[in-house]
Design a protein around this motif. Sequence first.
Motif, PDB file in Angstrom:
ATOM      1  N   ALA A 322       0.849  -1.202   0.000  1.00 40.96           N
ATOM      2  CA  ALA A 322       0.000   0.000   0.000  1.00 40.96           C
ATOM      3  C   ALA A 322       0.879   1.245   0.000  1.00 40.96           C
ATOM      4  CB  ALA A 322      -0.934   0.018   1.213  1.00 40.96           C
ATOM      5  N   ALA A 323       0.331   2.320  -0.525  1.00 42.75           N
ATOM      6  CA  ALA A 323       1.005   3.617  -0.540  1.00 42.75           C
ATOM      7  C   ALA A 323      -0.015   4.704  -0.282  1.00 42.75           C
ATOM      8  CB  ALA A 323       1.707   3.855  -1.879  1.00 42.75           C
ATOM      9  N   VAL A 324       0.442   5.802   0.314  1.00 37.99           N
ATOM     10  CA  VAL A 324      -0.393   6.970   0.573  1.00 37.99           C
ATOM     11  C   VAL A 324       0.219   8.160  -0.167  1.00 37.99           C
ATOM     12  CG1 VAL A 324      -1.215   8.584   2.317  1.00 37.99           C
ATOM     13  CG2 VAL A 324      -1.169   6.146   2.820  1.00 37.99           C
ATOM     14  N   LEU A 325      -0.617   8.884  -0.908  1.00 33.70           N
ATOM     15  CA  LEU A 325      -0.165  10.069  -1.634  1.00 33.70           C
ATOM     16  C   LEU A 325      -0.457  11.304  -0.788  1.00 33.70           C
ATOM     17  CD1 LEU A 325      -1.569   9.302  -5.211  1.00 33.70           C
ATOM     18  CD2 LEU A 325       0.509   8.427  -4.109  1.00 33.70           C
ATOM     19  N   VAL A 326       0.560  12.167  -0.601  1.00 37.00           N
ATOM     20  CA  VAL A 326       0.394  13.366   0.209  1.00 37.00           C
ATOM     21  C   VAL A 326       1.003  14.570  -0.500  1.00 37.00           C
ATOM     22  CG1 VAL A 326       0.447  12.050   2.369  1.00 37.00           C
ATOM     23  CG2 VAL A 326       2.573  13.010   1.460  1.00 37.00           C
ATOM     24  N   GLY A 327       0.650  15.754   0.000  1.00 39.77           N
ATOM     25  CA  GLY A 327       1.182  16.991  -0.560  1.00 39.77           C
ATOM     26  C   GLY A 327       0.937  18.144   0.380  1.00 39.77           C
ATOM     27  N   GLU A 328       1.151  19.343  -0.095  1.00 39.01           N
ATOM     28  CA  GLU A 328       1.047  20.532   0.759  1.00 39.01           C
ATOM     29  C   GLU A 328      -0.377  20.802   1.223  1.00 39.01           C
ATOM     30  OE1 GLU A 328       0.755  23.784  -2.919  1.00 39.01           O
ATOM     31  OE2 GLU A 328       2.504  23.732  -1.601  1.00 39.01           O
ATOM     32  N   ASN A 329      -1.371  20.218   0.547  1.00 34.40           N
ATOM     33  CA  ASN A 329      -2.767  20.372   0.960  1.00 34.40           C
ATOM     34  C   ASN A 329      -3.243  19.252   1.868  1.00 34.40           C
ATOM     35  OD1 ASN A 329      -3.556  22.834  -0.575  1.00 34.40           O
ATOM     36  ND2 ASN A 329      -3.011  21.574  -2.327  1.00 34.40           N
ATOM     37  N   THR A 330      -2.360  18.307   2.181  1.00 33.03           N
ATOM     38  CA  THR A 330      -2.674  17.245   3.134  1.00 33.03           C
ATOM     39  C   THR A 330      -2.472  17.815   4.530  1.00 33.03           C
ATOM     40  OG1 THR A 330      -1.803  15.609   1.575  1.00 33.03           O
ATOM     41  CG2 THR A 330      -2.152  14.896   3.847  1.00 33.03           C
ATOM     42  N   ALA A 331      -3.543  17.845   5.329  1.00 32.82           N
ATOM     43  CA  ALA A 331      -3.439  18.551   6.605  1.00 32.82           C
ATOM     44  C   ALA A 331      -4.174  17.830   7.721  1.00 32.82           C
ATOM     45  CB  ALA A 331      -3.988  19.978   6.466  1.00 32.82           C
ATOM     46  N   SER A 332      -3.724  18.135   8.946  1.00 34.47           N
ATOM     47  CA  SER A 332      -4.460  17.807  10.145  1.00 34.47           C
ATOM     48  C   SER A 332      -4.744  16.308  10.251  1.00 34.47           C
ATOM     49  CB  SER A 332      -5.755  18.636  10.169  1.00 34.47           C
ATOM     50  OG  SER A 332      -6.340  18.655  11.436  1.00 34.47           O
ATOM     51  N   CYS A 333      -6.006  15.940  10.260  1.00 31.85           N
ATOM     52  CA  CYS A 333      -6.365  14.536  10.438  1.00 31.85           C
ATOM     53  C   CYS A 333      -5.845  13.649   9.302  1.00 31.85           C
ATOM     54  CB  CYS A 333      -7.884  14.422  10.519  1.00 31.85           C
ATOM     55  SG  CYS A 333      -8.438  13.175  11.676  1.00 31.85           S
ATOM     56  N   ALA A 334      -5.693  14.193   8.113  1.00 38.59           N
ATOM     57  CA  ALA A 334      -5.114  13.418   7.014  1.00 38.59           C
ATOM     58  C   ALA A 334      -3.649  13.109   7.290  1.00 38.59           C
ATOM     59  CB  ALA A 334      -5.258  14.169   5.696  1.00 38.59           C
ATOM     60  N   GLU A 335      -2.960  14.031   7.974  1.00 37.01           N
ATOM     61  CA  GLU A 335      -1.581  13.774   8.378  1.00 37.01           C
ATOM     62  C   GLU A 335      -1.529  12.681   9.443  1.00 37.01           C
ATOM     63  OE1 GLU A 335       0.866  17.825   8.159  1.00 37.01           O
ATOM     64  OE2 GLU A 335      -1.127  18.131   9.039  1.00 37.01           O
ATOM     65  N   VAL A 336      -2.516  12.661  10.332  1.00 34.89           N
ATOM     66  CA  VAL A 336      -2.602  11.610  11.343  1.00 34.89           C
ATOM     67  C   VAL A 336      -2.769  10.249  10.671  1.00 34.89           C
ATOM     68  CG1 VAL A 336      -3.994  10.701  13.240  1.00 34.89           C
ATOM     69  CG2 VAL A 336      -3.501  13.146  13.113  1.00 34.89           C
ATOM     70  N   VAL A 348       4.830   6.341   1.897  1.00 36.19           N
ATOM     71  CA  VAL A 348       4.268   7.671   1.705  1.00 36.19           C
ATOM     72  C   VAL A 348       5.001   8.326   0.542  1.00 36.19           C
ATOM     73  CG1 VAL A 348       3.853   9.931   2.738  1.00 36.19           C
ATOM     74  CG2 VAL A 348       3.673   7.857   4.144  1.00 36.19           C
ATOM     75  N   VAL A 349       4.222   8.825  -0.433  1.00 34.15           N
ATOM     76  CA  VAL A 349       4.789   9.372  -1.665  1.00 34.15           C
ATOM     77  C   VAL A 349       4.205  10.758  -1.904  1.00 34.15           C
ATOM     78  CG1 VAL A 349       5.067   9.031  -4.148  1.00 34.15           C
ATOM     79  CG2 VAL A 349       5.001   7.043  -2.624  1.00 34.15           C
ATOM     80  N   GLY A 350       5.046  11.689  -2.342  1.00 36.11           N
ATOM     81  CA  GLY A 350       4.558  13.032  -2.673  1.00 36.11           C
ATOM     82  C   GLY A 350       5.498  14.098  -2.183  1.00 36.11           C
ATOM     83  N   SER A 351       4.966  15.070  -1.435  1.00 32.60           N
ATOM     84  CA  SER A 351       5.759  16.172  -0.891  1.00 32.60           C
ATOM     85  C   SER A 351       5.342  16.407   0.555  1.00 32.60           C
ATOM     86  CB  SER A 351       5.558  17.439  -1.738  1.00 32.60           C
ATOM     87  OG  SER A 351       4.187  17.776  -1.829  1.00 32.60           O
ATOM     88  N   PRO A 352       6.153  17.134   1.348  1.00 28.42           N
ATOM     89  CA  PRO A 352       5.832  17.346   2.755  1.00 28.42           C
ATOM     90  C   PRO A 352       4.433  17.921   2.956  1.00 28.42           C
ATOM     91  CG  PRO A 352       8.068  18.079   2.306  1.00 28.42           C
ATOM     92  CD  PRO A 352       7.444  17.751   0.967  1.00 28.42           C
ATOM     93  N   THR A 353       3.775  17.473   4.006  1.00 30.83           N
ATOM     94  CA  THR A 353       2.405  17.890   4.289  1.00 30.83           C
ATOM     95  C   THR A 353       2.382  19.254   4.973  1.00 30.83           C
ATOM     96  OG1 THR A 353       2.436  16.701   6.395  1.00 30.83           O
ATOM     97  CG2 THR A 353       1.653  15.499   4.445  1.00 30.83           C
ATOM     98  N   LYS A 354       1.188  19.766   5.231  1.00 32.58           N
ATOM     99  CA  LYS A 354       1.016  21.143   5.699  1.00 32.58           C
ATOM    100  C   LYS A 354       1.716  21.413   7.021  1.00 32.58           C
ATOM    101  CE  LYS A 354      -2.422  24.758   6.421  1.00 32.58           C
ATOM    102  NZ  LYS A 354      -3.837  25.135   6.303  1.00 32.58           N
ATOM    103  N   GLY A 355       1.626  20.469   7.978  1.00 27.27           N
ATOM    104  CA  GLY A 355       2.344  20.656   9.227  1.00 27.27           C
ATOM    105  C   GLY A 355       1.507  20.987  10.435  1.00 27.27           C
ATOM    106  N   VAL A 356       0.301  20.425  10.531  1.00 29.31           N
ATOM    107  CA  VAL A 356      -0.528  20.625  11.729  1.00 29.31           C
ATOM    108  C   VAL A 356      -1.024  19.280  12.269  1.00 29.31           C
ATOM    109  CG1 VAL A 356      -1.277  22.976  11.221  1.00 29.31           C
ATOM    110  CG2 VAL A 356      -2.519  21.073  10.206  1.00 29.31           C
TER     111      VAL A 356
END
Length: 434
Positions: A322-336, A348-356
């Motif tokens: 399995a893989a999870v796609l993330v980016g700068e618009n991935t935030a909060s509970c999605a980061e959890v 985890v593939v993509g770019s760093p998440t928002k940071g909350v």
Amino acid sequence: MSTSRPRRLICRLTRRLICRLMILTGLSLLGAAHASPASDLFGLVGSDLKRDYYGWSQTDRSALVEKYTAVLTTRCEGAGEACSFDTGRAVASEMLLELHDAHTSVRDAEAATRLNEVQNDLSVPRSGLRVIKQPGGLLVVGVQPDSPAERVGLRVYDLIVTVNGKPAGKDKSIDSLAFVRLERASTPLSLLLQRAGQTTVLSFQLTPELAKARDVPTLSYPRPGTALITLPTFLPGDSARLFLGKVAEAQQGGARELVIDLRFNGGGRLDQCVAAASIFRPVIYQARFQGGSWTYGGLSGEQVPALSARIDRNSAVWNGPAAVLVGENTASCAEVFAFFAHKTGVKVVGSPTKGVGNSGVSFFPLPDQGVLSLTMLRAFDENGDALPDHIEPDLSAPTDLAALSTTSTDNTLDAALKLLSAPAANSGQSGTEK
């Protein structure tokens, strides 16, 4: 992320809302010399910030409120009691930026209305499109099943360049918020758009219809045997159940690999993202707030009470690659979600998440019908270790939004598929349910 709080916290917040009404009424009755809509709003934000903030910021909140009280006084000079909510909100927003906590913010009445629509599962006029503003137009990042948009043939990653003859996109007359306003007014929409691989501009006509305000997960197959679940939000109270249903559908369809797209998921309810992440392994999330703590548990994709030592820690719904796609618009509970999935070996593939992702918020009404989003909890895993504020991908592959709309090239998804094809990624079991 918003929180599903224990009863004692809910009761405390309910009392505070009553106190808010008393404070505002008292100001009106006393006829305070400098009372105004701006000072009413700013005063509530400031008092909540000083009293109830419980995030990771080390900023001196009392000094911050004092500094911006002076700013508000200057801004309201000459306006007196007529100093507007807009001014109060603007000063409060500037103040909260100096807190350096993106979770804590002031939202206006329109943003509060949109939040309420989704949280309370309301039905509203919708086209079925989810769009984000780009310099060249509104990029479609979601098309809801059986919606007006789907029925007329709109697709994910179409780029809407005009709406009803007006230019669309970032800094244009029709941005993403203006588009939603047209939907809610049931306005017929005439769209001109660019579609990847086509040189001519396409024209579509559609009229919004009454539908749920929330977006639901969608399932597709980018290649045989690989399921792609796009998970847009954790705000609705049944987000985990809907996600679990798509996982089951993928398993029944013979999927051996799973990709979960969280690139445009801004978070939602803690109980929902914790439950959803537990399709890989049981999840324990500890929330600490002023005066106490609360534990959220997830098991096999469902919310459960605090997990005991008797729970089989290897219990899982999905055991395959399995893989999870993330980016700068991935935030909060999605980061959890991404954090706990990654702990089980999910890539985890993509770019760093928002940071909350290491905190949680509650929402408080403001006198302009807006809301204050206030950080009120800190996040820890089952071992008592603080969650990271953001997620760093295992494989860096920032999404090229321009390529999506011009050539249909999704470099982030392609990178995840390539990673899943590597022998090491496929050494695990198949994705069958235990």
